[in-house]
Write an enzyme that holds these catalytic residues in place. Structure first.
Site, PDB file in Angstrom:
ATOM      1  N   TRP A  69       0.832  -1.208   0.000  1.00 47.56           N
ATOM      2  CA  TRP A  69       0.000   0.000   0.000  1.00 47.56           C
ATOM      3  C   TRP A  69       0.859   1.248   0.000  1.00 47.56           C
ATOM      4  O   TRP A  69       0.460   2.269  -0.568  1.00 47.56           O
ATOM      5  CB  TRP A  69      -1.000  -0.025   1.161  1.00 47.56           C
ATOM      6  N   ASP A 123      -1.417   6.641   6.488  1.00 54.18           N
ATOM      7  CA  ASP A 123      -2.453   5.708   6.030  1.00 54.18           C
ATOM      8  C   ASP A 123      -2.739   4.773   7.203  1.00 54.18           C
ATOM      9  O   ASP A 123      -1.918   3.926   7.551  1.00 54.18           O
ATOM     10  CB  ASP A 123      -1.931   4.927   4.813  1.00 54.18           C
ATOM     11  N   LYS A 145     -12.099  -1.874   7.236  1.00 51.83           N
ATOM     12  CA  LYS A 145     -11.636  -2.710   8.357  1.00 51.83           C
ATOM     13  C   LYS A 145     -12.455  -2.410   9.621  1.00 51.83           C
ATOM     14  O   LYS A 145     -13.352  -3.155   9.953  1.00 51.83           O
ATOM     15  CB  LYS A 145     -10.149  -2.494   8.617  1.00 51.83           C
TER      16      LYS A 145
HETATM   17  N1  PMP Z   1      -4.187   1.217   2.575  1.00 52.18           N
HETATM   18  C1  PMP Z   1      -4.144   0.058   3.256  1.00 52.18           C
HETATM   19  C2  PMP Z   1      -3.140  -0.103   4.340  1.00 52.18           C
HETATM   20  C3  PMP Z   1      -5.048  -0.965   2.943  1.00 52.18           C
HETATM   21  O1  PMP Z   1      -5.013  -2.122   3.626  1.00 52.18           O
HETATM   22  C4  PMP Z   1      -5.991  -0.754   1.906  1.00 52.18           C
HETATM   23  C5  PMP Z   1      -7.022  -1.796   1.529  1.00 52.18           C
HETATM   24  N2  PMP Z   1      -6.888  -3.029   1.974  1.00 52.18           N
HETATM   25  C6  PMP Z   1      -5.984   0.461   1.231  1.00 52.18           C
HETATM   26  C7  PMP Z   1      -5.078   1.433   1.589  1.00 52.18           C
HETATM   27  C8  PMP Z   1      -6.943   0.724   0.102  1.00 52.18           C
HETATM   28  O2  PMP Z   1      -8.210   0.933   0.591  1.00 52.18           O
HETATM   29  P1  PMP Z   1      -9.490   0.816  -0.379  1.00 52.18           P
HETATM   30  O3  PMP Z   1      -9.652  -0.598  -0.741  1.00 52.18           O
HETATM   31  O4  PMP Z   1     -10.598   1.384   0.462  1.00 52.18           O
HETATM   32  O5  PMP Z   1      -9.214   1.698  -1.576  1.00 52.18           O
END
Ligand code: PMP
Length: 360
Positions: free
Chosen positions: A103, A170, A194
């Site tokens: 991420w 994040d 989450k």
């Molecule tokens: N950052 C992290 C640490 C994640 O775990 C995720 C999704 N699992 C995201 C960003 C992306 O989020 P989204 O699926 O809502 O776009």
């Protein structure tokens, strides 16, 4: 009573059952009006009340001071990867990023398209099995970007870097599991999936002073200040996401708030890691001990075949979602706020039985 399984998926994931139960009424007869919430205009007092209460509860439950505000934005966590640099990485400045997994890689790739984004620390050399520490941060960086929990690789930033540079974080997979020093974090975001609700939306917590610096020469929908001026209703908001987020936050508050979530998170993780560490020749966590995630517990079994069998048999025993991410393989148990301790107890018991019945 609807059958419930123990859901160890990394997100979307297990949500509080009480929050889910409330959806029926909102869906069939919102506020006794003879129509559902999704058929209601977002400009009605009934919806506005719900909308404002969701943002207010976020401030209260996450102990956010009024130097910051909460925005509820579409595009999930992922759109934030682009919005952050578009708003705050101005021409002639640079930002620094710490790369601790998939991420952060995505956030860095988007930031590089926008401006001068520099990676100052990276744990790719050991397959993201640790969190870098002790790196210098340039005092004139526009911001420092970190991912506080690495959902896929199972590591967590337990201590923020020591710097006066504004920190952007994040927090998608560890939001609402611990207190934050808001004097250092100017922007935090989390995709809802989450500890907050369904997919498709992000909650963004941003310092009002920092937001005042945002770029005005980008399309309106990408500007934080525009969303703020319109109270996160610049266009039709994701009403279902916001509805469920409010319900989940109410559940969080009723169940002891942030302090209780923190304590439960610690206890769940401690129990599962202790069970694994007691069988080091069989279950093995590849992450450096001091950097282990409290919400995503990644582990190996002696062979890929045993891992497959483990996931399949767990599923038969009503423990769902224990397979690892396809980038990493292996197994992963995600332990978010709605996971009761009984879920961990069941998993620990299952792990002991599995090992007994399936010698390496
Ligand atoms: N950052 C992290 C640490 C994640 O775990 C995720 C999704 N699992 C995201 C960003 C992306 O989020 P989204 O699926 O809502 O776009």
């Amino acid at each position: 009573m609807t059958k419930r399984v123990y859901n160890f998926y990394p997100g979307p994931c297990m949500l509080p059952f009480e929050a889910l139960q409330s959806v029926h009424e909102a869906c069939m007869n919102f506020e006794g009006k003879g129509m559902s919430l999704w058929e209601t205009s977002h400009r009605t007092p009934g919806y506005e009340k719900l909308h404002n209460e969701a943002a207010r509860l976020m401030m209260e439950v996450f102990e956010i001071p009024d130097t910051h505000e909460v925005l509820m934005l579409q595009g999930g966590g992922t759109l934030q990867f682009a919005m952050i640099p578009m708003n705050f990485l101005h021409a002639g400045t640079f930002a620094e990023y710490v790369c601790t997994g998939h991420w952060s890689e995505k956030a860095i790739a988007d930031a590089k398209l926008v401006g001068d984004a520099r990676v100052i620390a990276d744990s790719r050399d050991r397959n993201y099995s640790y969190v870098p520490k002790g790196y210098p941060v340039s005092p004139d960086a526009a911001y420092l970007y970190v991912t506080t929990n690495n959902t896929i690789y199972g590591s967590e930033l337990h201590e923020y870097p020591k710097t006066d540079v504004p920190i952007i974080a994040d927090m998608s997979s560890d939001i609402l599991t611990r207190r934050v020093d808001w004097s250092r974090v100017v922007l935090a975001f989390a995709g809802l999936t989450k500890n907050l609700g369904p997919g498709g939306m992000a909650v963004v917590i941003v310092s009002k002073d920092f937001m005042a610096r945002n770029n005005r020469k980008i399309p309106a929908y990408l500007r934080y200040d525009i969303h703020s001026e319109h109270n996160s209703m610049y266009n039709t908001p994701p009403m279902f996401c916001i509805y469920l987020m409010k319900e989940v936050l109410e559940w969080t508050k009723r169940n002891g708030g942030l302090a209780a979530m923190d304590e439960n998170c610690e206890n769940r993780a401690k129990k599962l890691y202790a069970a694994m560490d007691a069988e080091p020749g069989y279950y093995h966590c590849p992450v450096a001990k001091e950097d282990r995630s409290r919400t995503n517990v990644v582990f190996h079994l002696p062979t890929a075949e045993l891992e497959k069998k483990f996931v399949a048999e767990a599923e038969k025993a009503d423990m769902i979602g224990l397979g690892g991410h396809f980038l990493v393989g292996h197994c992963r148990a995600s332990l978010y706020n709605a996971m009761p301790m009984e879920g961990v107890d069941r998993l620990v018991e299952f792990m002991a039985d599995f090992r007994e019945n399936n010698p390496a």
